[in-house]
Scaffold this active site. Structure first.
Site, PDB file in Angstrom:
ATOM      1  N   GLN A  20      11.799  -9.308  -4.261  1.00  0.00           N
ATOM      2  CA  GLN A  20      11.944  -7.791  -5.050  1.00  0.00           C
ATOM      3  C   GLN A  20      12.199  -7.825  -6.550  1.00  0.00           C
ATOM      4  O   GLN A  20      11.773  -7.440  -7.097  1.00  0.00           O
ATOM      5  CB  GLN A  20      12.547  -6.476  -4.137  1.00  0.00           C
ATOM      6  CG  GLN A  20      12.329  -5.254  -4.445  1.00  0.00           C
ATOM      7  CD  GLN A  20      10.809  -4.924  -4.906  1.00  0.00           C
ATOM      8  OE1 GLN A  20      10.376  -5.061  -3.776  1.00  0.00           O
ATOM      9  NE2 GLN A  20      10.606  -3.781  -5.504  1.00  0.00           N
ATOM     10  N   SER A  49      13.244  -0.234  -2.874  1.00  0.00           N
ATOM     11  CA  SER A  49      11.785  -0.731  -2.079  1.00  0.00           C
ATOM     12  C   SER A  49      11.595  -0.869  -0.776  1.00  0.00           C
ATOM     13  O   SER A  49      11.564  -1.199   0.370  1.00  0.00           O
ATOM     14  CB  SER A  49      11.271  -2.198  -2.469  1.00  0.00           C
ATOM     15  OG  SER A  49      10.235  -2.175  -2.273  1.00  0.00           O
ATOM     16  N   GLU A  72      -0.175   5.957  -5.861  1.00  0.00           N
ATOM     17  CA  GLU A  72      -0.277   4.303  -5.037  1.00  0.00           C
ATOM     18  C   GLU A  72      -0.940   4.438  -4.226  1.00  0.00           C
ATOM     19  O   GLU A  72      -1.092   4.759  -2.577  1.00  0.00           O
ATOM     20  CB  GLU A  72       0.976   3.810  -4.620  1.00  0.00           C
ATOM     21  CG  GLU A  72       1.935   3.488  -5.980  1.00  0.00           C
ATOM     22  CD  GLU A  72       3.352   1.636  -5.665  1.00  0.00           C
ATOM     23  OE1 GLU A  72       3.112   2.049  -6.524  1.00  0.00           O
ATOM     24  OE2 GLU A  72       2.954   2.632  -4.513  1.00  0.00           O
ATOM     25  N   HIS A  89       0.193   2.034  -1.032  1.00  0.00           N
ATOM     26  CA  HIS A  89       1.161   1.643  -0.159  1.00  0.00           C
ATOM     27  C   HIS A  89       1.031   2.597   1.267  1.00  0.00           C
ATOM     28  O   HIS A  89       0.795   3.202   0.794  1.00  0.00           O
ATOM     29  CB  HIS A  89       2.085   1.810  -1.536  1.00  0.00           C
ATOM     30  CG  HIS A  89       3.448   1.366  -0.889  1.00  0.00           C
ATOM     31  ND1 HIS A  89       3.869   0.675  -1.361  1.00  0.00           N
ATOM     32  CD2 HIS A  89       4.547   2.883   0.094  1.00  0.00           C
ATOM     33  CE1 HIS A  89       5.478   0.804   0.073  1.00  0.00           C
ATOM     34  NE2 HIS A  89       5.234   1.735   0.530  1.00  0.00           N
TER      35      HIS A  89
END
Ligand SMILES: [Zn+2]
Length: 288
Positions: free
Chosen positions: A164, A199, A256, A259
């Site tokens: 990440q 995340s 998004e 996702h």
């Protein structure tokens, strides 16, 4: 005699007139054809350019991710050797609120978080892993989406902290190269790539799925057959579209349409029926 001559003259003039009209018509036709061909060529070039750009971006991230993923491969192999099959099966059936664990810009990953992983795919030389509780569901969803006419492609799944960090640093660099102030770059980058530790990909419960024919991470994804199918059906596999359009104020992340987050079938159905984000759903649960 005179009349006949005039008639012949008139006929001749008419012939020339229609001849000119016909020639103009043919020229116009040719011009339209040429314009259409040029347009088509330009569109082809633009599509090629878009694809090349997307592939370069993906290639950079894939290269960075590859060596970091090696350690995950080792870890996955260790789990496979040491994990108790019964326990793992029991865990997979559980739909505890742990599946609702909130990780967003304001809620960081628990420090000792260490999900049990299972490989879900291998794309362009990169292995992808998900939490064992949702790996099979993800694979089933991908297979069914393909059957339903979509062209799904997993382009990101579980990420380690280092992984990440590499993605985030890369994004900050790109934001600076776009002409933004270096001091403002991290905040701008954070809207598109989560700050390490915040995340959902680090949970192993989230995957980015894009369309093979439109391999670009932008809002155009929502127009693809793949996303249309996934948005309609993902809840049946326990997934939700995590960052819907117009919810950035709540989630802290841009729209998004690629996702997907696993929360388990029961919660996915409730969240979908209510049409809320995970943040709102948790708020509602706390208010119960
Ligand atoms: Zn994602």
């Amino acid at each position: 005699m005179v009349k006949a001559k005039t008639k012949a003259k008139k006929r001749g003039a008419a012939k020339i007139f229609f001849g000119v009209i016909a020639a103009l018509g043919v020229m116009l036709g040719v011009m339209i054809q040429l314009t259409l061909a040029a347009n088509e060529q330009r569109q082809r070039w633009q599509a090629g350019e878009r694809l090349a750009r997307a592939m370069t971006a993906t290639a950079v991230e894939t290269l960075e991710a590859r060596h970091l993923l090696e350690e995950e491969t080792v870890r996955a192999a260790q789990f496979a050797l040491t994990g108790q099959p019964e326990e793992r099966a029991a865990l997979r059936e559980l739909e505890e609120p742990e599946l609702l664990l909130l990780v967003n810009p304001w809620n960081t990953l628990p420090e000792d978080y260490d999900p049990e992983l299972q490989q879900v795919g291998r794309e362009f030389g990169t292995d992808y892993f998900m939490d064992v509780r949702c790996a099979d569901k993800l694979e089933q969803m991908i297979a069914d989406c393909r059957e339903g006419g979509g062209h799904p492609w997993i382009c990101s799944a579980f990420r380690t902290q280092q992984n990440q960090q590499a993605l985030f640093d890369n994004k900050v660099l790109r934001v600076i190269l776009e002409g933004n102030e270096p001091s403002e770059a991290p905040a701008i980058a954070a809207q598109a790539v989560a700050v390490p530790g915040t995340s959902e990909h680090q949970l192993g419960l989230a995957a980015d799925i894009i369309d093979e024919i439109y391999p670009i991470l932008d809002e155009g994804q929502e127009e693809t057959k793949t996303q249309a199918w996934l948005m309609e059906n993902c809840w049946q596999y326990g997934f939700i579209l995590r960052y819907p359009n117009g919810t950035t104020d709540i989630t802290g992340i841009i729209y998004e349409p690629w996702h997907y987050r696993y929360v388990g079938e029961r919660y996915a159905k409730e969240i979908t029926d209510l049409g809320v984000t995970l943040e709102e759903y948790l708020q509602m649960r706390r208010g119960r």
